[in-house]
Design an enzyme around this catalytic site. Structure first.
Site, short mmCIF file in Angstrom:
data_model
loop_
_atom_site.label_atom_id
_atom_site.label_comp_id
_atom_site.label_asym_id
_atom_site.label_seq_id
_atom_site.Cartn_x
_atom_site.Cartn_y
_atom_site.Cartn_z
N ASP A 59 0.83 -1.20 0.00
CA ASP A 59 0.00 0.00 0.00
C ASP A 59 0.87 1.26 0.00
OD1 ASP A 59 -2.23 -1.69 0.19
OD2 ASP A 59 -2.11 -1.70 2.38
N HIS A 73 -5.43 -3.64 5.35
CA HIS A 73 -4.83 -3.99 4.05
C HIS A 73 -5.89 -4.51 3.08
CE1 HIS A 73 -1.73 -5.03 1.23
NE2 HIS A 73 -1.96 -6.32 1.31
#
Length: 331
Positions: free
Chosen positions: A151, A178
């Site tokens: 990310d 996530h």
């Protein structure tokens, strides 16, 4: 240092093992484990002329035990990737059992190892891993990391593309979880000038792309694969940062999805700000024994829009975490 990759024959596992073999001088032994093809991957990597030795194992003949015994680091990309039309619940039902069995192996054969969980859905698989270690009485919150680094890699890459700058010029923390809306990129903290120059529409599209970048890759691969190469790179970057920190004390801040144990400095303060969640992706300071300090104060620096995203992330994370905990406690 001995590092073990569980799921070494998969798309992430092979690429990650290659990066560790050719780039990581801190690893003297790289042990590969999978249910199929690990010997082939091991043979292939063993021809590369670096000093890291290679060993490979299959389940038979106590392969998991041999792969894990003496391991200082265990990196886990094992499991199936998300496929088109597959929900996170579908993915969890497949991968939770795999993660629980591998966690049991870690508990038995290398309970003091640093563990990095890549297997999705990370929001739930990390609690599965932690609860399994707790059952065996060997859980150490300072050494368990859910890998959310992709990310951050995406956030830096995507804003660099928009502003014609180098990704390395940004340090964008991405907090929360996530998956989807649990991913909260803090561009106002890590790239304030570049971010403020963007229009509202561009900001919204940028955030959405970070949150759902995995879908972009699945679609580009026509449903025949997922984000394996970028995930391997991201996992390697985190492994290297942690290795460097525990061996030399240098470059000792990372972002990871962790268990907020009250014994870790900053954990209680953070939990008070996120409705008491036990797991959260947050910047942490590392030492030789793992996580030392949690940066709870970063939440005081976010803008209003990021605060709104954080509220949504907290709500969704509660369900994800509960699913992982219940999976083990219900057995």
């Amino acid at each position: 240092m001995k590092a073990t990759v569980l799921g070494a024959a998969g798309g992430i596992g092979q690429s990650l093992s290659l990066l560790l073999k050719i780039n990581c001088h801190l690893i003297s032994e790289l042990s590969l484990y999978d249910v199929v093809n690990s010997h082939g991957v091991g043979a292939d990597l063993s021809h590369i002329s670096t000093n890291t030795s290679i060993s490979s194992y299959l389940p038979e003949n106590d392969g998991l035990q041999k792969a894990l015994c003496g391991a200082d680091f265990v990196i886990i990309p094992a499991g199936i990737p998300r496929k088109p039309g597959m929900t996170r619940d579908d993915l969890f039902s497949f991968n939770a059992k795999i993660i629980a069995s591998l966690a049991e192996g870690v508990a038995r054969y290398c309970p003091g190892a640093f563990v990095l969980v890549i297997s999705n859905p990370v929001n739930s698989t990390v609690p599965v891993f932690a609860e399994t270690l707790k059952k065996f009485g060997v859980f150490n919150a300072r050494k368990l990391f859910g890998v959310t680094t992709l990310d951050i890699v995406r956030a830096k890459t995507f804003i660099a593309d928009l502003t014609n700058k180098k990704p390395q010029s940004f340090r964008v923390p991405v907090i929360g979880g996530h998956s989807g809306a649990t991913i909260v990129p803090l561009f106002s903290v890590g790239a304030p000038e570049a971010y403020s120059s963007l229009s509202y529409e561009t900001k919204s599209a940028l955030i959405h792309r970070v949150q759902y970048g995995g879908d972009e890759v699945v679609e580009a691969k026509d449903g025949k694969g997922s984000a394996t190469l970028s995930m391997a790179y991201a996992a390697y970057a985190l492994v290297n940062q942690i290795l460097t920190a525990v061996t030399s004390g240098l470059d000792n801040e990372v972002v990871s999805y962790i268990y907020l144990d009250d014994s870790i400095k900053g954990a209680s303060e953070l939990k008070s700000k996120i409705n008491g969640l036990d797991y959260f992706a947050i910047p942490v300071k590392l030492g030789k024994e793992g996580i030392e300090i949690i940066d709870s104060q970063i939440l005081d620096r976010i803008d209003q829009a990021e605060g709104d995203m954080l509220e949504e992330a907290i709500e969704k994370l509660q369900g994800d975490i509960s699913k992982g905990v219940s999976f083990i406690r219900g057995q």
